[in-house]
Design an enzyme around this catalytic site. Structure first.
Site, short mmCIF file in Angstrom:
data_model
loop_
_atom_site.label_atom_id
_atom_site.label_comp_id
_atom_site.label_asym_id
_atom_site.label_seq_id
_atom_site.Cartn_x
_atom_site.Cartn_y
_atom_site.Cartn_z
N LYS A 19 51.81 -38.05 -59.91
CA LYS A 19 52.66 -37.51 -58.83
C LYS A 19 52.48 -35.99 -58.71
O LYS A 19 52.29 -35.46 -57.63
CB LYS A 19 54.15 -37.78 -59.10
CG LYS A 19 54.52 -39.24 -59.24
CD LYS A 19 56.00 -39.40 -59.47
CE LYS A 19 56.50 -38.79 -60.78
NZ LYS A 19 55.98 -39.43 -62.00
N ARG A 94 65.45 -40.55 -58.73
CA ARG A 94 64.99 -41.38 -59.84
C ARG A 94 65.93 -42.54 -60.13
O ARG A 94 65.66 -43.33 -61.02
CB ARG A 94 64.93 -40.52 -61.09
CG ARG A 94 63.55 -40.25 -61.60
CD ARG A 94 63.73 -39.25 -62.68
NE ARG A 94 62.69 -39.19 -63.64
CZ ARG A 94 61.68 -38.33 -63.58
NH1 ARG A 94 61.53 -37.54 -62.56
NH2 ARG A 94 60.83 -38.28 -64.56
N ARG A 133 47.41 -34.76 -71.36
CA ARG A 133 47.81 -33.80 -70.32
C ARG A 133 48.00 -32.39 -70.89
O ARG A 133 48.52 -32.20 -71.97
CB ARG A 133 49.11 -34.26 -69.67
CG ARG A 133 49.66 -33.23 -68.70
CD ARG A 133 50.69 -33.77 -67.79
NE ARG A 133 51.81 -34.39 -68.46
CZ ARG A 133 52.78 -35.02 -67.80
NH1 ARG A 133 52.73 -35.13 -66.49
NH2 ARG A 133 53.78 -35.56 -68.46
N ARG A 166 53.17 -30.35 -73.15
CA ARG A 166 54.62 -30.52 -73.07
C ARG A 166 55.15 -31.23 -74.32
O ARG A 166 54.51 -32.14 -74.82
CB ARG A 166 54.98 -31.35 -71.83
CG ARG A 166 54.96 -30.56 -70.57
CD ARG A 166 55.05 -31.40 -69.31
NE ARG A 166 55.97 -32.53 -69.34
CZ ARG A 166 56.20 -33.31 -68.29
NH1 ARG A 166 55.59 -33.07 -67.13
NH2 ARG A 166 57.05 -34.32 -68.37
N ARG A 178 60.82 -42.87 -71.68
CA ARG A 178 60.72 -42.48 -70.27
C ARG A 178 60.23 -43.66 -69.43
O ARG A 178 60.71 -43.91 -68.33
CB ARG A 178 59.76 -41.30 -70.11
CG ARG A 178 60.42 -39.96 -70.40
CD ARG A 178 59.43 -38.94 -70.95
NE ARG A 178 58.39 -38.54 -70.03
CZ ARG A 178 57.27 -37.93 -70.42
NH1 ARG A 178 57.05 -37.66 -71.68
NH2 ARG A 178 56.37 -37.57 -69.53
P1 AP5 Z 1 50.67 -35.88 -63.65
O1 AP5 Z 1 50.28 -35.57 -62.25
O2 AP5 Z 1 51.10 -34.75 -64.53
O3 AP5 Z 1 51.74 -37.07 -63.76
P2 AP5 Z 1 53.19 -37.24 -63.12
O4 AP5 Z 1 53.21 -38.52 -62.36
O5 AP5 Z 1 53.59 -36.00 -62.38
O6 AP5 Z 1 54.10 -37.52 -64.38
P3 AP5 Z 1 55.19 -36.64 -65.11
O7 AP5 Z 1 54.91 -36.84 -66.57
O8 AP5 Z 1 55.25 -35.23 -64.67
O9 AP5 Z 1 56.51 -37.35 -64.82
P4 AP5 Z 1 57.67 -37.28 -65.88
O10 AP5 Z 1 58.71 -38.15 -65.35
O11 AP5 Z 1 57.25 -37.57 -67.26
O12 AP5 Z 1 58.04 -35.79 -65.97
P5 AP5 Z 1 58.95 -34.91 -65.08
O13 AP5 Z 1 58.39 -33.56 -65.18
O14 AP5 Z 1 59.16 -35.48 -63.72
O15 AP5 Z 1 49.40 -36.61 -64.32
C1 AP5 Z 1 49.41 -36.99 -65.69
C2 AP5 Z 1 48.03 -36.72 -66.35
O16 AP5 Z 1 47.05 -37.58 -65.77
C3 AP5 Z 1 47.52 -35.30 -66.12
O17 AP5 Z 1 46.91 -34.89 -67.29
C4 AP5 Z 1 46.51 -35.43 -64.96
O18 AP5 Z 1 45.48 -34.47 -65.04
C5 AP5 Z 1 45.97 -36.83 -65.19
N1 AP5 Z 1 45.67 -37.53 -63.93
C6 AP5 Z 1 46.40 -37.51 -62.77
N2 AP5 Z 1 45.82 -38.29 -61.83
C7 AP5 Z 1 44.70 -38.84 -62.43
C8 AP5 Z 1 43.69 -39.75 -61.98
N3 AP5 Z 1 43.68 -40.29 -60.75
N4 AP5 Z 1 42.70 -40.09 -62.88
C9 AP5 Z 1 42.70 -39.57 -64.14
N5 AP5 Z 1 43.62 -38.70 -64.61
C10 AP5 Z 1 44.61 -38.35 -63.77
O19 AP5 Z 1 60.35 -35.02 -65.86
C11 AP5 Z 1 60.52 -34.55 -67.18
C12 AP5 Z 1 61.97 -34.79 -67.63
O20 AP5 Z 1 62.87 -34.04 -66.76
C13 AP5 Z 1 62.47 -36.24 -67.51
O21 AP5 Z 1 62.15 -37.00 -68.65
C14 AP5 Z 1 64.00 -35.99 -67.36
O22 AP5 Z 1 64.60 -35.71 -68.60
C15 AP5 Z 1 64.06 -34.75 -66.51
N6 AP5 Z 1 64.13 -35.09 -65.06
C16 AP5 Z 1 63.14 -34.88 -64.12
N7 AP5 Z 1 63.54 -35.32 -62.91
C17 AP5 Z 1 64.79 -35.83 -63.07
C18 AP5 Z 1 65.73 -36.46 -62.19
N8 AP5 Z 1 65.43 -36.67 -60.88
N9 AP5 Z 1 66.92 -36.85 -62.70
C19 AP5 Z 1 67.22 -36.65 -63.98
N10 AP5 Z 1 66.38 -36.09 -64.88
C20 AP5 Z 1 65.18 -35.68 -64.43
#
Ligand code: AP5
Length: 225
Positions: A19, A94, A133, A166, A178
Site C-alpha cells: 500500500k 481499518r 523492508r 521498523r 497484525r
Molecule cells: P509496503 O508498501 O511498505 O507495505 P504496506 O502495505 O504499506 O504495509 P505496512 O506494513 O506499512 O502496513 P502496516 O499495517 O503494517 O503498517 P502501518 O504503517 O499502516 O511494502 C512492504 C515491503 O514489500 C517493502 O519492503 C516493499 O519494498 C516491498 N514491496 C512492495 N510491493 C512489492 C512488490 N510488488 N513486489 C515485491 N516487493 C514489494 O501501521 C503501523 C501500526 O500503526 C499498526 O500496527 C497500528 O498499531 C497503527 N495504525 C496504523 N493505522 C491505524 C489505524 N487506521 N487505526 C489504528 N491503528 C493504526
C-alpha cells in the site's frame, strides 16, 4: 472544505501488500497526497508528541490505536491545504467504526469516498516482504533489501536520508498479530466498499511496476463535489 471536485481513494491490503509503496507512486501521478496513518503515528513518535507516546505501545504490540484518536488525527490531516483536492488513504479505515467515521467526516464536507483498491497478496509473500523492508527515517520512502533495494546501501534514493528497520517488522509475533487483526477487522471493511460498488481488486504479487500499472488502469475518473 468546499468547491472543487475531489477524489478520495482508499488503498486496502494486508501489512506488506505494498500500500505504502503504491500510494507514494499514485500521489505523484494524481497530485493528491498520501495520507498514511502508520506514517502519521511514526512522525508523532519521532517528534515525541503526546499522541506519539500514546500510540507507541499499541504499535509495538501490532494492535490498533484507539479509533477516537485515529479518526481525529485523520480529520486534522485531511483538513490541511495540500489535501483540498482529496487524498490517497493508506492504512485507514481499518475497521467498520473508522469506515463510518470517514463517511461522516467526508459528508460534513459534502464529499464521499470515490474508490477503494484492494491489493491482494498471499501470507507467505507478506512475511518475506515485511522482514526485508527498510524505511527512510526522513521521508518514509520504502525499500526492500532484495525486491527493491536502494542504489546505495542503507541510504534513501529520494532524499539521502538513513534507512532503518521498523521495530514492528523485527518481531515475527507482532507481524502475525497484525495479520490476525487485519483478517478480523479490516476484511469486513473491504466488503463494506464492495457492497457499495466502489471496490477494485488487484493482484499484488506482480512487480511493483506491474502492480502500479494495474492500479492506474483500475482508477476511474470518479470525483466528489
Ligand atoms: P509496503 O508498501 O511498505 O507495505 P504496506 O502495505 O504499506 O504495509 P505496512 O506494513 O506499512 O502496513 P502496516 O499495517 O503494517 O503498517 P502501518 O504503517 O499502516 O511494502 C512492504 C515491503 O514489500 C517493502 O519492503 C516493499 O519494498 C516491498 N514491496 C512492495 N510491493 C512489492 C512488490 N510488488 N513486489 C515485491 N516487493 C514489494 O501501521 C503501523 C501500526 O500503526 C499498526 O500496527 C497500528 O498499531 C497503527 N495504525 C496504523 N493505522 C491505524 C489505524 N487506521 N487505526 C489504528 N491503528 C493504526
Amino acid at each position: 472544505m468546499k468547491g472543487e471536485a475531489r477524489r478520495y481513494i482508499i488503498l486496502f491490503g494486508a501489512q506488506g501488500s505494498g500500500k505504502g509503496t503504491q500510494a507514494r507512486l499514485l500521489q505523484d501521478r494524481f497530485g493528491i497526497p498520501q495520507v498514511a496513518t502508520g506514517d502519521l503515528f511514526r512522525d508523532n513518535l519521532k517528534e515525541q508528541t503526546d499522541l506519539g507516546r500514546m500510540a507507541k505501545a499499541y504499535m509495538e504490540r501490532g494492535e490498533l490505536v484507539p479509533d477516537e484518536v485515529t479518526n481525529a488525527m485523520v480529520q486534522e490531516r485531511l483538513s490541511r491545504p495540500d489535501a483540498q483536492a482529496g487524498a490517497i488513504l493508506d492504512g485507514y479505515p481499518r475497521n467498520l467504526n473508522q469506515a463510518r467515521a470517514l463517511d461522516e467526516m467526508l459528508a460534513g464536507w459534502g464529499a464521499q469516498v470515490t474508490q477503494a483498491i484492494y491489493i491482494e497478496v498471499s501470507e507467505a509473500e507478506l512475511l518475506r516482504r515485511l522482514t526485508g523492508r527498510r524505511v527512510c527515517r526522513e521521508c518514509q520512502a520504502t525499500y526492500h533489501v532484495v525486491f527493491n533495494p536502494p542504489q546505495q546501501e542503507a541510504v534513501c534514493d529520494r532524499c539521502g536520508g538513513p534507512l532503518y528497520q521498523r521495530d514492528d517488522d523485527k518481531d515475527e509475533a507482532a507481524i502475525r498479530r497484525r495479520l490476525e487483526i487485519y483478517m478480523q477487522e479490516t476484511l469486513p471493511v473491504i466488503d463494506y466498499y464492495r457492497q457499495r460498488g466502489l471496490l477494485s481488486t488487484i493482484d499484488g504479487e506482480a512487480s511493483i511496476e506491474e502492480v502500479n500499472r494495474a492500479i492506474v488502469a483500475a482508477i476511474v475518473d470518479r470525483r466528489t463535489p
